[in-house]
Design an enzyme around this catalytic site. Structure first.
Site, mmCIF file in Angstrom:
data_model
loop_
_atom_site.group_PDB
_atom_site.id
_atom_site.type_symbol
_atom_site.label_atom_id
_atom_site.label_comp_id
_atom_site.label_asym_id
_atom_site.label_seq_id
_atom_site.Cartn_x
_atom_site.Cartn_y
_atom_site.Cartn_z
ATOM 1 N N HIS A 134 9.039 6.623 9.966
ATOM 2 C CA HIS A 134 9.781 6.793 8.712
ATOM 3 C C HIS A 134 11.258 7.008 9.000
ATOM 4 O O HIS A 134 11.627 7.444 10.089
ATOM 5 C CB HIS A 134 9.211 7.973 7.917
ATOM 6 C CG HIS A 134 7.974 7.616 7.154
ATOM 7 N ND1 HIS A 134 7.411 8.442 6.217
ATOM 8 C CD2 HIS A 134 7.181 6.507 7.178
ATOM 9 C CE1 HIS A 134 6.330 7.863 5.702
ATOM 10 N NE2 HIS A 134 6.158 6.696 6.271
ATOM 11 N N ASN B 272 9.634 5.000 4.342
ATOM 12 C CA ASN B 272 9.308 3.963 5.325
ATOM 13 C C ASN B 272 10.558 3.267 5.851
ATOM 14 O O ASN B 272 11.555 3.133 5.143
ATOM 15 C CB ASN B 272 8.409 2.916 4.668
ATOM 16 C CG ASN B 272 7.034 3.466 4.394
ATOM 17 O OD1 ASN B 272 6.384 3.985 5.286
ATOM 18 N ND2 ASN B 272 6.590 3.377 3.156
ATOM 19 N N ARG C 251 0.840 -1.202 0.000
ATOM 20 C CA ARG C 251 0.000 0.000 0.000
ATOM 21 C C ARG C 251 0.882 1.262 0.000
ATOM 22 O O ARG C 251 0.961 1.973 -1.000
ATOM 23 C CB ARG C 251 -0.934 -0.020 1.238
ATOM 24 C CG ARG C 251 -2.071 0.989 1.201
ATOM 25 C CD ARG C 251 -1.709 2.390 1.570
ATOM 26 N NE ARG C 251 -1.142 2.512 2.907
ATOM 27 C CZ ARG C 251 -0.597 3.631 3.364
ATOM 28 N NH1 ARG C 251 -0.554 4.712 2.612
ATOM 29 N NH2 ARG C 251 -0.068 3.676 4.581
ATOM 30 N N ASP C 252 1.573 1.491 1.103
ATOM 31 C CA ASP C 252 2.361 2.716 1.264
ATOM 32 C C ASP C 252 3.462 2.792 0.204
ATOM 33 O O ASP C 252 3.730 3.858 -0.365
ATOM 34 C CB ASP C 252 2.973 2.710 2.676
ATOM 35 C CG ASP C 252 3.468 4.057 3.128
ATOM 36 O OD1 ASP C 252 3.785 4.887 2.264
ATOM 37 O OD2 ASP C 252 3.572 4.283 4.344
ATOM 38 N N HIS D 130 3.812 3.968 13.136
ATOM 39 C CA HIS D 130 4.235 3.961 11.730
ATOM 40 C C HIS D 130 5.339 5.008 11.620
ATOM 41 O O HIS D 130 5.077 6.202 11.667
ATOM 42 C CB HIS D 130 3.032 4.315 10.847
ATOM 43 C CG HIS D 130 3.326 4.330 9.386
ATOM 44 N ND1 HIS D 130 2.945 3.301 8.550
ATOM 45 C CD2 HIS D 130 3.964 5.224 8.606
ATOM 46 C CE1 HIS D 130 3.339 3.573 7.322
ATOM 47 N NE2 HIS D 130 3.964 4.742 7.319
ATOM 48 N N CYS E 155 6.809 8.463 0.584
ATOM 49 C CA CYS E 155 7.034 9.843 0.136
ATOM 50 C C CYS E 155 8.365 10.438 0.583
ATOM 51 O O CYS E 155 8.387 11.367 1.390
ATOM 52 C CB CYS E 155 5.919 10.767 0.619
ATOM 53 S SG CYS E 155 4.312 10.288 0.069
HETATM 54 ZN ZN ZN Z 1 4.766 5.386 5.526
#
Ligand code: ZN
Length: 309
Positions: A214, A254, A15-16, A212, A245
């Site tokens: 990064h 990520n 997904r991400d 979550h 991103c």
């Molecule tokens: Zn992420």
């Protein structure tokens, strides 16, 4: 024999990762990737997002991916939804876990999903009504992910009391759980501790169990360590650090699943994931997306000689 503490590594790459790149991965390849990671022992995968295919054509096949992934045993199939409409589609497809992002920075929320906090809270309420209508045996877990919780690219510093207040507002609606997202990779361990303990003090520790994070500024695993020390039990990551991103060329978004699993297993936590098989999967998926930026140290260096799990 001491029992190892279990940590759930939630893979968000399909997904991400895939929503952040221009390449559209065919459905069969997505399902292959999911099945490969499942075979390594990964037990939760965010497989897609129910957004308009006009906005994210990479995610247009999410319902099909959910249905395909459901054939795998003991796998929590997580999806992201931006609104009630997406939530309806996610329930219909049979997702086990539905997350809706709520940006603590209101400017980011308006830019990202074109909704103010008040409008988003209303959307969340509507999602909850839909989920409550599901039969108790088929009811997906519902979570609100507080994005830009550690800082925003538009607003800059996001005051910590805003994060805690918004978490309380969401949980007061009756949402089971909130997650904390370092969308912009601006977080540090001390900040993470203040946010987690702040929310726990107001709302209870069972209402925030996952983060979550990064690695945009290289703080990803440092933040993971602090989260583990506090007692957080679910950590999101992406195979090869795909997506999330990144803001600067060469910077990852990520945190990298292979590096995370190596960290956790070598410290004596139990992820249930075979690190050596996972590195093979990363190499296979990398071949499916050869033009994308792939990150991670463990796959490049290899596991240490004599590595056992
Ligand atoms: Zn992420």
């Amino acid at each position: 024999m001491t029992v190892k503490r279990q940590i759930l590594v939630s893979e968000v790459g399909p997904r991400d990762g895939l929503q952040s790149i221009n390449t559209i991965m065919p459905t069969a390849s997505k399902l292959q990737w999911i099945a490969w990671e499942h075979a390594c022992g990964v037990r939760e995968i965010e497989v897609g997002s129910f957004v308009s295919p006009k906005v994210l054509p990479q995610m247009a096949d999410t319902a099909e991916v959910v249905r395909g992934a459901k054939k795998l045993p003991n796998l929590t199939i997580a999806v992201l939804v931006p609104n009630r409409h997406g939530c309806e589609a996610a329930i219909q497809a049979g997702a086990d876990k539905i997350s809706i992002p709520l940006s603590v920075s209101e400017t980011h929320s308006i830019k990202n999903v074109r909704r103010t906090h008040a409008q988003m809270l209303d959307e969340i309420k509507q999602c909850m009504t839909l989920i409550e209508q599901c039969s108790s045996t088929n009811r997906p877990h519902f979570e609100v992910g507080l994005s830009t919780a550690f800082g925003c690219t538009i607003e800059g510093i996001v005051p910590e009391h805003n994060v805690i207040e918004l978490a309380k507002k969401v949980l007061d609606l009756g949402v089971a759980e909130v997650g904390l997202s370092d969308t912009t990779g601006m977080g540090n361990p001390a900040q993470l501790e203040r946010l987690v303990t702040g929310i726990w003090a107001q709302c209870g520790s069972e209402r925030l169990t996952g983060v979550h994070l990064h690695n945009t500024r290289g703080q990803g695993l440092a933040n993971v360590l602090r989260a583990l020390d506090l007692g957080i039990s679910t950590i999101d990551s992406s195979l090869g650090g795909l997506g999330g991103c990144p803001f600067a060329p060469g910077a990852s978004g990520n945190i990298v699943t292979e590096d995370l699993v190596f960290l956790l297993e070598s410290m004596g936590y139990d992820t249930g994931i075979d690190a050596s098989k996972l590195i093979e999967v990363r190499n296979r998926v990398e071949k499916l997306l050869p033009s994308e930026a792939w990150f991670g140290f463990t796959s490049a260096a290899g596991l240490p000689l004599g590595w056992t799990q």
